[in-house]
Each structure stands twice: as C-alpha cells, then as structure tokens.
Design an enzyme around this catalytic site. Structure first.
Site, short mmCIF file in Angstrom:
data_model
loop_
_atom_site.label_atom_id
_atom_site.label_comp_id
_atom_site.label_asym_id
_atom_site.label_seq_id
_atom_site.Cartn_x
_atom_site.Cartn_y
_atom_site.Cartn_z
CB ALA A 2 -0.91 0.00 1.22
CE1 TYR B 223 -5.65 0.81 6.73
CE2 TYR B 223 -5.61 -1.02 5.18
CZ TYR B 223 -5.21 -0.45 6.37
OH TYR B 223 -4.38 -1.13 7.22
CG LEU C 141 -4.44 -18.33 6.51
CD1 LEU C 141 -5.15 -19.01 7.68
CD2 LEU C 141 -2.99 -18.03 6.88
#
Length: 359
Positions: A62, A186, A306
């Site tokens: 980011a 965000y 994962l």
C-alpha cells in the site's frame, strides 16, 4: 500444463505464471523530511528476492497517494516525483527477472496515523509525528482511536485527483499494473460500507451513493493509466458483520460495475473495516468469496487467504475458483516458493543464472 504455471494475459500484458505476491506493508520508509515515503534498500531487497524466486507478479505494498493517506509515518508514498523516481530501481530489477511489477495505490482514511505493528500499532498523535485522519464520516474505527475529520465534497474531489496523480507517477516509475486499495477498512472501503459511511449526501446512504467514490477513483485513474495496461481493484468481500456492513452480495453486484468502468481483475480479500468481529480463519478461508465472484460475474479474480501449499494453490486454479493466487505470509517465509512449486509440479519457472546450481 500446471494451472499455476500457465501464463495469464490481461489487456496486452502477459504474466508468466499465476503465483502472485499481494501488497504487504513493510513500514520501513523514512517518516519525514525529503526522504519521507521513499523506498529504501530494505524495499529493494525484499521485492528483488521474491522476483528472483520466480514470483509472476509482485504488488508493491500500500503506497499512499498523500501524506495523510499513510497508515503510519513509515509507509511508502507516491505523492511526489522523488518517490516515483526511487521506485525505478525496483521495477527495473523485477522486469529483468521476468516478474511483472504492480503497485497498490492507497489512502488509509480513518485508520491512518498509527504506530508500526511491531511497536503496537496504536494511534499516534500530532505530538508524536501523527496527523488528523480523514474519513467519510466522523466515526472512529475502534475504541481508543481518534474520531476522524469528515471529508467535505471538495476534499473528496481532491482525493480523487490524488489517486489519478499517483497513477501517473506509478507509470513513470515503471509499474505495469496499478491496483486500487478498496479493502481492509481503508478510505475507499470505508465509503463502500454502511458500517463506516454515515453520510447523507450523494456519497452516502444507498448502494449507488456508497460506491460513488470508488467509481470516481477508478474513472480518474483509468483516464491516465494506459489502455493497454491492467487495472486491479482490491476489495473486502464482506465486513463479517451480521447487519449494517458491506456484504458478499454487494461485492458480486459491484464486480460487474467495476468491469464496466475498466477494472480488469478483482483482488478478493475480506474484513478490516469493523473491529472485534469474529472471522473463521482457516486455510483458504477467503477463497469462496473469490470463487463466487468468478462464477457469477465476468470479472477475473485473484484469491488470497492462508494459501500455503502447492497442491492447495494448484487445486484452486484447476477448479476454476480463481484466475490467480496471492501468497502473502508464505512468500515472507519462502521467497522462492514459486521455484519450489515448479519442482513439485514439473513446470518451468524462472531461475536466475546465478542460482543455476539450485535447479
């Protein structure tokens, strides 16, 4: 041919394999001064190692479109030309290794101005080098977090322009793919969700209003991003809330709209916008959300969450649940995971000449 190692083409760009690295913040840039937000030796070594390891596409962490858009003072930025030029060393090396360099353009919104995770990750005030976070509404992320300043319509327009300028700089910096960060609570994701967006103007309330900022950013970036280069969008497919949050149904609906506006791939994650929620974390726990988007829309998807084992990743692609897999923690543990996967599957993968003994 192994599904993991089948090349993938979006627009005019061909990515050598389907093993991709998602954006993972390193919190290792200078916090202030002329070097603020500039990539350092750590960033180069970090990304170069994964490229040498055969990763097909690497999304740089980011990267803030403005100083107040950083998660922490130590985040990367691309709000000035000094920062953009400094990325060239990394993008040139990645291309030399056959890896596609991508960058995630981001604004942290109400989750900005925090300490680095290994320092606790707590909010920091202006006396500690922090700043006033901005958000769609004056609603704190969690207890102990500051109440953000609600963006005015004029400020929203400024944010849209900041994303467009950041995309222009990313192109100058040598990136081949731009990704817009609409996930994990965000700024763009905060506008999408009624959990964090309490506005009563054209940017809040209805689904159409809550998605307005995201689409304005997509349109502004697509105007400056070349038509032959792909644009990605990262989304949290669900807030993991029983009610009053962004949902998987809305994600599916939004995917088709994003495609109409020029987005080429949806990077499907979940969560991050509501504190204290219970998430059923297990291997591949987010893959079903990507699979649903792929099954019900025309927008390609990448799956994350994962994904650690070679057979697991191969099965996700072979079953048509995603078009690519993003390996986060596993690539932190093993920068050469792609080369290991190639050996297990009998597939060809890039090996630097200097590492020929490892074949």
């Amino acid at each position: 041919m192994s599904a993991l190692f089948e090349p993938y083409t979006l627009r005019s760009l061909t990515i050598p394999n389907r093993i991709w690295m998602p954006p993972m913040c390193q919190y290792s840039a200078a916090p202030d001064g002329p070097e603020a937000g500039v990539p350092q030796d750590w960033h180069f070594a970090h990304y170069a190692a994964r490229a040498a390891g055969g990763t097909g596409l690497i999304i740089v962490e980011a990267t803030a479109v403005s100083p107040e858009g950083r998660i922490s003072p130590y985040d990367l930025g691309i709000w000035n030309d000094t920062q953009a030029r400094a990325f060239r060393r990394t993008t040139d090396f990645l291309k030399n290794q056959g890896t596609v360099p991508a960058i995630q353009l981001a604004h942290a919104g109400r989750k900005a101005s925090t300490e680095r995770p290994w320092k606790g990750g707590a909010p920091i005030g202006t006396d500690e080098g922090g700043w006033q976070p901005l958000a769609p509404s004056a609603v704190a992320f969690a207890e102990g977090h500051p109440v953000p300043a609600e963006l005015t319509v004029e400020q929203i327009r400024e944010v849209v322009g900041q994303f467009a300028e950041a995309a222009r700089r990313a192109l100058d910096a040598g990136f081949e793919v731009a990704e817009l960060h609409g996930a994990h609570g965000y700024l763009i994701g905060e506008f999408l969700s009624p959990h964090s967006n309490k506005r009563t103007d054209v940017y809040g309330g209805s689904y159409e209003n809550r998605t307005r900022l995201a689409l304005e950013v997509v349109d502004a970036v697509r105007e400056v991003w070349p038509q032959d280069k792909p644009l990605f969008f990262r989304i949290s497919a669900t807030d993991w809330l029983d009610e009053a949050g962004w949902t998987a149904d809305e994600t599916v609906r939004f995917a088709d709209t994003l495609k109409e506006h020029g987005v080429d791939l949806l990077d499907v994650s979940t969560g991050g916008n509501a504190s204290g929620v219970r998430i059923p974390v297990e291997p591949g726990y987010q893959v079903p959300f990507a699979a649903r988007v792929k099954a019900e829309t025309a927008l390609p998807v990448a799956a994350v969450g994962l994904i650690t084992e070679v057979a697991q990743a191969e099965k996700i692609l072979a079953n048509g649940e995603a078009d690519a897999v993003l390996l986060g923690r596993e690539l932190l543990r093993d920068p050469s995971w792609a080369r290991r996967a190639g050996r297990e599957l009998g597939a060809e993968v890039h090996v630097p000449d200097q590492y020929h003994r490892s074949v």
